[in-house]
Scaffold this motif. Structure first.
Motif, PDB file in Angstrom:
ATOM      1  N   ASN A 173       0.833  -1.196   0.000  1.00  0.00           N
ATOM      2  CA  ASN A 173       0.000   0.000   0.000  1.00  0.00           C
ATOM      3  C   ASN A 173       0.875   1.256   0.000  1.00  0.00           C
ATOM      4  O   ASN A 173       0.631   2.188  -0.775  1.00  0.00           O
ATOM      5  N   ALA A 174       1.903   1.270   0.826  1.00  0.00           N
ATOM      6  CA  ALA A 174       2.814   2.416   0.873  1.00  0.00           C
ATOM      7  C   ALA A 174       3.535   2.588  -0.467  1.00  0.00           C
ATOM      8  O   ALA A 174       3.677   3.711  -0.968  1.00  0.00           O
ATOM      9  N   ALA A 175       3.968   1.473  -1.057  1.00  0.00           N
ATOM     10  CA  ALA A 175       4.652   1.542  -2.349  1.00  0.00           C
ATOM     11  C   ALA A 175       3.713   2.043  -3.435  1.00  0.00           C
ATOM     12  O   ALA A 175       4.114   2.824  -4.303  1.00  0.00           O
ATOM     13  N   PHE A 176       2.436   1.621  -3.385  1.00  0.00           N
ATOM     14  CA  PHE A 176       1.468   2.080  -4.378  1.00  0.00           C
ATOM     15  C   PHE A 176       1.300   3.594  -4.273  1.00  0.00           C
ATOM     16  O   PHE A 176       1.316   4.301  -5.280  1.00  0.00           O
ATOM     17  N   HIS A 177       1.139   4.101  -3.057  1.00  0.00           N
ATOM     18  CA  HIS A 177       0.978   5.548  -2.862  1.00  0.00           C
ATOM     19  C   HIS A 177       2.217   6.302  -3.341  1.00  0.00           C
ATOM     20  O   HIS A 177       2.102   7.339  -3.999  1.00  0.00           O
ATOM     21  N   THR A 178       3.391   5.791  -3.014  1.00  0.00           N
ATOM     22  CA  THR A 178       4.636   6.440  -3.440  1.00  0.00           C
ATOM     23  C   THR A 178       4.753   6.414  -4.960  1.00  0.00           C
ATOM     24  O   THR A 178       5.130   7.414  -5.575  1.00  0.00           O
ATOM     25  N   GLY A 179       4.431   5.288  -5.562  1.00  0.00           N
ATOM     26  CA  GLY A 179       4.489   5.166  -7.019  1.00  0.00           C
ATOM     27  C   GLY A 179       3.509   6.098  -7.700  1.00  0.00           C
ATOM     28  O   GLY A 179       3.836   6.748  -8.698  1.00  0.00           O
ATOM     29  N   TYR A 180       2.310   6.175  -7.167  1.00  0.00           N
ATOM     30  CA  TYR A 180       1.291   7.050  -7.750  1.00  0.00           C
ATOM     31  C   TYR A 180       1.728   8.513  -7.670  1.00  0.00           C
ATOM     32  O   TYR A 180       1.620   9.254  -8.651  1.00  0.00           O
ATOM     33  N   ALA A 181       2.253   8.921  -6.515  1.00  0.00           N
ATOM     34  CA  ALA A 181       2.718  10.301  -6.351  1.00  0.00           C
ATOM     35  C   ALA A 181       3.867  10.601  -7.317  1.00  0.00           C
ATOM     36  O   ALA A 181       3.909  11.674  -7.935  1.00  0.00           O
ATOM     37  N   ALA A 182       4.778   9.653  -7.463  1.00  0.00           N
ATOM     38  CA  ALA A 182       5.900   9.841  -8.387  1.00  0.00           C
ATOM     39  C   ALA A 182       5.404   9.943  -9.822  1.00  0.00           C
ATOM     40  O   ALA A 182       5.875  10.792 -10.598  1.00  0.00           O
ATOM     41  N   GLN A 183       4.441   9.116 -10.182  1.00  0.00           N
ATOM     42  CA  GLN A 183       3.897   9.163 -11.538  1.00  0.00           C
ATOM     43  C   GLN A 183       3.242  10.516 -11.798  1.00  0.00           C
ATOM     44  O   GLN A 183       3.401  11.092 -12.867  1.00  0.00           O
ATOM     45  N   GLN A 184       2.519  11.022 -10.829  1.00  0.00           N
ATOM     46  CA  GLN A 184       1.856  12.321 -10.993  1.00  0.00           C
ATOM     47  C   GLN A 184       2.868  13.450 -11.174  1.00  0.00           C
ATOM     48  O   GLN A 184       2.597  14.419 -11.877  1.00  0.00           O
ATOM     49  N   LYS A 185       4.040  13.316 -10.556  1.00  0.00           N
ATOM     50  CA  LYS A 185       5.099  14.328 -10.689  1.00  0.00           C
ATOM     51  C   LYS A 185       5.937  14.123 -11.940  1.00  0.00           C
ATOM     52  O   LYS A 185       6.815  14.926 -12.235  1.00  0.00           O
ATOM     53  N   GLY A 186       5.693  13.032 -12.648  1.00  0.00           N
ATOM     54  CA  GLY A 186       6.457  12.756 -13.860  1.00  0.00           C
ATOM     55  C   GLY A 186       7.744  12.003 -13.598  1.00  0.00           C
ATOM     56  O   GLY A 186       8.564  11.848 -14.502  1.00  0.00           O
ATOM     57  N   ASP A 187       7.953  11.526 -12.391  1.00  0.00           N
ATOM     58  CA  ASP A 187       9.149  10.757 -12.059  1.00  0.00           C
ATOM     59  C   ASP A 187       8.853   9.283 -12.318  1.00  0.00           C
ATOM     60  O   ASP A 187       8.583   8.492 -11.407  1.00  0.00           O
ATOM     61  N   LEU A 188       8.891   8.937 -13.588  1.00  0.00           N
ATOM     62  CA  LEU A 188       8.419   7.627 -14.016  1.00  0.00           C
ATOM     63  C   LEU A 188       9.303   6.473 -13.569  1.00  0.00           C
ATOM     64  O   LEU A 188       8.797   5.374 -13.324  1.00  0.00           O
ATOM     65  N   GLU A 189      10.585   6.695 -13.444  1.00  0.00           N
ATOM     66  CA  GLU A 189      11.455   5.600 -13.006  1.00  0.00           C
ATOM     67  C   GLU A 189      11.191   5.257 -11.543  1.00  0.00           C
ATOM     68  O   GLU A 189      11.136   4.089 -11.177  1.00  0.00           O
ATOM     69  N   VAL A 190      11.001   6.260 -10.710  1.00  0.00           N
ATOM     70  CA  VAL A 190      10.639   5.991  -9.312  1.00  0.00           C
ATOM     71  C   VAL A 190       9.292   5.288  -9.263  1.00  0.00           C
ATOM     72  O   VAL A 190       9.107   4.321  -8.517  1.00  0.00           O
ATOM     73  N   ALA A 191       8.344   5.741 -10.064  1.00  0.00           N
ATOM     74  CA  ALA A 191       7.030   5.107 -10.113  1.00  0.00           C
ATOM     75  C   ALA A 191       7.165   3.648 -10.536  1.00  0.00           C
ATOM     76  O   ALA A 191       6.541   2.756  -9.933  1.00  0.00           O
TER      77      ALA A 191
END
Length: 114
Positions: free
Chosen positions: A40-58
């Motif tokens: 769940n924490a990883a999903f939230h972190t990935g989603y936030a990164a995707q929204q910021k355009g940090d696709l590799e972190v996502a």
């Protein structure tokens, strides 16, 4: 429904589904409960990164979701979405196929494979 809105809806659904599985005893406590919390924490972190355009972190975070909770289709779908954005369609198809196997007939996933 636009892709981003589907992701937000998928996030809410994913969290609710996981919590329901844990409370219904479908996940074996406490190791599975801990894996669910980490996913769940990883999903939230990935989603936030995707929204910021940090696709590799996502990508890394959604891959962690898939590793921790492989039976949750939304993790595979989120990873597939990011892989498409990164220009890695072959890898994305594998994730969408995994999501489709877990939730047969789900229109959003079938559209991703079309």
């Amino acid at each position: 429904m636009p892709r981003r809105h589907r992701m937000v809806s998928a996030l809410a659904l994913w969290v609710a589904l996981i919590l329901a599985r844990v409370s219904a005893g479908q996940a074996h406590a406490p190791a599975d409960a801990q894996a669910v919390e980490m996913a769940n924490a990883a999903f939230h972190t990935g989603y936030a990164a995707q929204q910021k355009g940090d696709l590799e972190v996502a990508r890394v975070q959604f891959a962690r979701v898939v590793q921790l909770a492989p039976n949750i289709a939304e993790g595979h779908e989120a990873l597939g979405d990011v892989l498409v954005e990164l220009g890695r369609p072959r890898e994305a198809v594998r994730q969408f196929e995994a999501a489709a196997r877990l939730t047969p007939g789900k229109a959003g996933i079938e559209a991703d494979l079309a």
